[in-house]
Design an enzyme around this catalytic site. Structure first.
Site, PDB file in Angstrom:
ATOM      1  N   ASP A  70     -41.646 -54.160 -48.447  1.00 56.04           N
ATOM      2  CA  ASP A  70     -41.615 -53.853 -47.196  1.00 56.04           C
ATOM      3  C   ASP A  70     -40.541 -54.262 -46.233  1.00 56.04           C
ATOM      4  O   ASP A  70     -40.899 -54.725 -45.111  1.00 56.04           O
ATOM      5  CB  ASP A  70     -43.117 -53.487 -46.518  1.00 56.04           C
ATOM      6  CG  ASP A  70     -43.887 -53.098 -47.228  1.00 56.04           C
ATOM      7  OD1 ASP A  70     -43.764 -52.065 -47.708  1.00 56.04           O
ATOM      8  OD2 ASP A  70     -45.253 -53.555 -47.401  1.00 56.04           O
ATOM      9  N   GLU A 215     -44.863 -30.014 -56.639  1.00 54.73           N
ATOM     10  CA  GLU A 215     -46.203 -30.399 -56.878  1.00 54.73           C
ATOM     11  C   GLU A 215     -46.447 -30.908 -58.206  1.00 54.73           C
ATOM     12  O   GLU A 215     -47.237 -31.670 -58.654  1.00 54.73           O
ATOM     13  CB  GLU A 215     -47.358 -28.892 -56.817  1.00 54.73           C
ATOM     14  CG  GLU A 215     -47.437 -28.730 -55.367  1.00 54.73           C
ATOM     15  CD  GLU A 215     -48.502 -27.789 -55.216  1.00 54.73           C
ATOM     16  OE1 GLU A 215     -48.983 -27.288 -56.435  1.00 54.73           O
ATOM     17  OE2 GLU A 215     -48.833 -27.275 -53.971  1.00 54.73           O
TER      18      GLU A 215
END
Length: 543
Positions: A70, A215
């Site tokens: 991060d 999807e």
């Protein structure tokens, strides 16, 4: 390094065991994981540690190896500063410095007050003052966003201020076209701050409905997170992670949106996703959580994290990829195959930048305080540092708990695929102490010593069938990790001769996808029971 050269290196390491009885020697030298691509040809730095800068105008990722997830990066004039999620480590939030985006060295820890586990931060500067916005969950309570500030990047940093932004993580700071300060958080939501940045000045509200992938893509979950913002030209750009930070290697990705106002409306980038791992054959998995930053010469770069193929044990490492702005006002990544050398950022006027400091020495004689920069306790209590006393040389740690699982071990992060670490342990009282590879209380391996018994820890449990009766007050212990195969030795004559521990351990499965927590496998030392241990002459070298 080829598999054969790795075997030769491992045989050299174990040469001191040649005279041991065959029954004491178990297993064969390790070979590289079959799923991992061949190791790129990194440069070698301090203690043989791998480093990105190859010295010929190119670099190979990672720019900071090991568990540095991060990343949040700040350009401050000619300097760059970066910090990372520190999770349970304390002291924590180590700030790193660079002048060229490739060579980085630690400045020091900004947080010296435990806040529980700490996730993705945001480092920024406003009106001459530095701020770090911190998602934390003290004492396992609900998440909130905290702030610390300093007038100098080196500190001193303030105590944390609770902004009372409940249930939120991953802050991203931005100043809007109205001159007001805002935090964007996971979701993707935003909240206005007061002018001093130390309180909220409004309600948390939805800011952007992120772009959705097809999807049938294999991802962990949608998880819009890590919003990072910048103003470039007439536009605000919002760079976001979706797809989950772990799980399937094809899940994590980088997407972008832009708007003329911080309040929207936001339009999706037509090239989304801008970064994504699409195959297990790639050198870096689960790539995402990016920030854009301008290089010294005015070119642009993207900093994000990823797991190294075959070495999830090292945690999410920091990667640097060039980007280019396109004629339609968007940008695209252009790093290509990140296992290959890339041209380094150039300095002002297009000049090559001289190599700056890179990394840090991990070997430690314990004559100075390296807590936060190198050493940290795992999941510490507020009074954890009361267990520590520097003897100069030597570090004395008071016992706690009954085993590595509840002793809050002292840990040291590493960034090499193969390495060796050793330390001398001096037991006092009825203490038990040992050398570990430690992930969390559910996952660790190691060798421990009481005044009269040698213990073996594997699968986070003592393997009692491996117990050896041996009087111990002072012992030197060595850990060798070659491509996730771990061998222990110990010495009762300060390293003149070594005894091979009778159990080798394979640790490639000790990572987040098995044990959770988003952590990495660290070198650790534990001290449990009544008494203390004194550590002397810790040595590290990459293999």
């Amino acid at each position: 390094m080829t598999n054969q050269s790795r075997r030769n290196a491992f045989k050299t390491i174990l040469a001191s065991t040649a005279a041991l009885p065959a029954a004491q020697v178990l297993g064969q030298p390790a070979v590289a994981p079959q799923c991992a691509p061949a190791a790129p040809r990194w440069a070698r730095g301090i203690e043989g540690q791998r480093k990105a800068d190859r010295g010929d105008g190119t670099y190979i990722n990672p720019i900071i190896p090991g568990d540095h997830p991060d990343p949040t990066i700040l350009k401050d004039g000619d300097d760059y500063y970066m910090t990372f999620s520190s999770f349970y480590s304390y002291p924590g939030i180590v700030i790193w410095h660079s002048t060229d985006l490739v060579n980085w060295a630690p400045v020091g820890p900004a947080l010296k007050k435990p806040l529980g586990t700490i996730w993705a931060l945001d480092l920024c500067k406003h009106d001459g003052r530095y701020f770090i916005y911190i998602p934390a969950a003290p004492d396992g309570n609900a998440w909130s966003i905290y702030a610390i500030w300093a007038d100098r990047i080196e500190g001193p940093w303030s105590d944390p201020v609770d902004l009372s932004i409940a249930g939120c993580i991953d802050p991203g700071h931005i100043v809007g076209e109205d001159g007001k300060r805002y935090l964007f958080v996971n979701g993707i939501r935003k909240i206005r701050l007061t002018d001093d940045g130390l309180a909220t000045d409004g309600k948390l509200e939805e800011a952007y409905k992120p772009w959705r992938y097809p999807e049938d893509w294999v991802v962990e979950n949608f998880a819009p997170e890590g919003p990072k913002l910048l103003r470039h030209g007439d536009w605000f750009y919002l760079v976001t992670a979706v797809g989950g930070t772990a799980g399937p290697v094809t899940g994590h990705m980088v997407i972008a949106a832009r708007a003329k106002s911080i309040h929207g409306p936001w339009e999706h980038c037509p090239r989304n996703p801008l970064v994504r791992t699409v195959s297990t054959q790639e050198p870096w998995w689960s790539r995402g959580h990016a920030t854009l930053v301008e290089g010294p010469a005015g070119d642009w770069w993207m900093v994000y994290h990823g797991y190294e193929n075959g070495y999830r044990t090292l945690g999410r490492q920091t990667l640097l990829e060039p980007i280019e702005w396109t004629a339609d006002g968007w940008f695209r990544a252009k790093g290509g195959d990140l296992s290959k050398p890339l041209a380094k950022p150039r300095g002002k006027g297009g000049r090559h930048i001289m190599l700056g400091p890179n990394g840090q020495m991990l070997s430690d004689d314990f004559t100075r305080d390296r807590f936060g920069v190198q050493w940290s306790f795992h999941d510490p209590k507020p009074d954890e540092m009361d267990r520590v006393r520097y003897l100069k040389p030597g570090l004395r740690i008071q016992g706690k708990g009954m085993s590595p699982a509840d002793s809050a071990p002292l840990t040291c992060g590493v960034g090499d695929r193969s390495y060796q670490a050793e330390v001398t342990l001096e037991l006092d009282g009825q203490a038990e102490a040992g050398l570990l590879l430690f992930y969390n209380h559910k996952a660790f391996v190691g060798v421990g010593f009481t005044p009269d018994v040698i213990k073996t820890w594997e699968y986070a449990e003592e393997q009692q069938w491996m117990r050896v009766a041996r009087t111990t007050r002072r012992v030197r212990v060595r850990l060798t990790n070659v491509d996730n195969v771990v061998t222990f030795h110990y010495s009762y004559d300060d390293g003149k001769s070594w005894l091979l521990h009778g159990l080798r351990m394979e640790v490639s499965g000790i990572h987040h996808n098995v044990f959770g927590g988003f952590l990495s496998l660290k070198v650790g030392v534990y001290c449990a029971g009544e008494g203390s241990v004194t550590l002397r002459d810790f040595r590290y070298r990459a293999l």
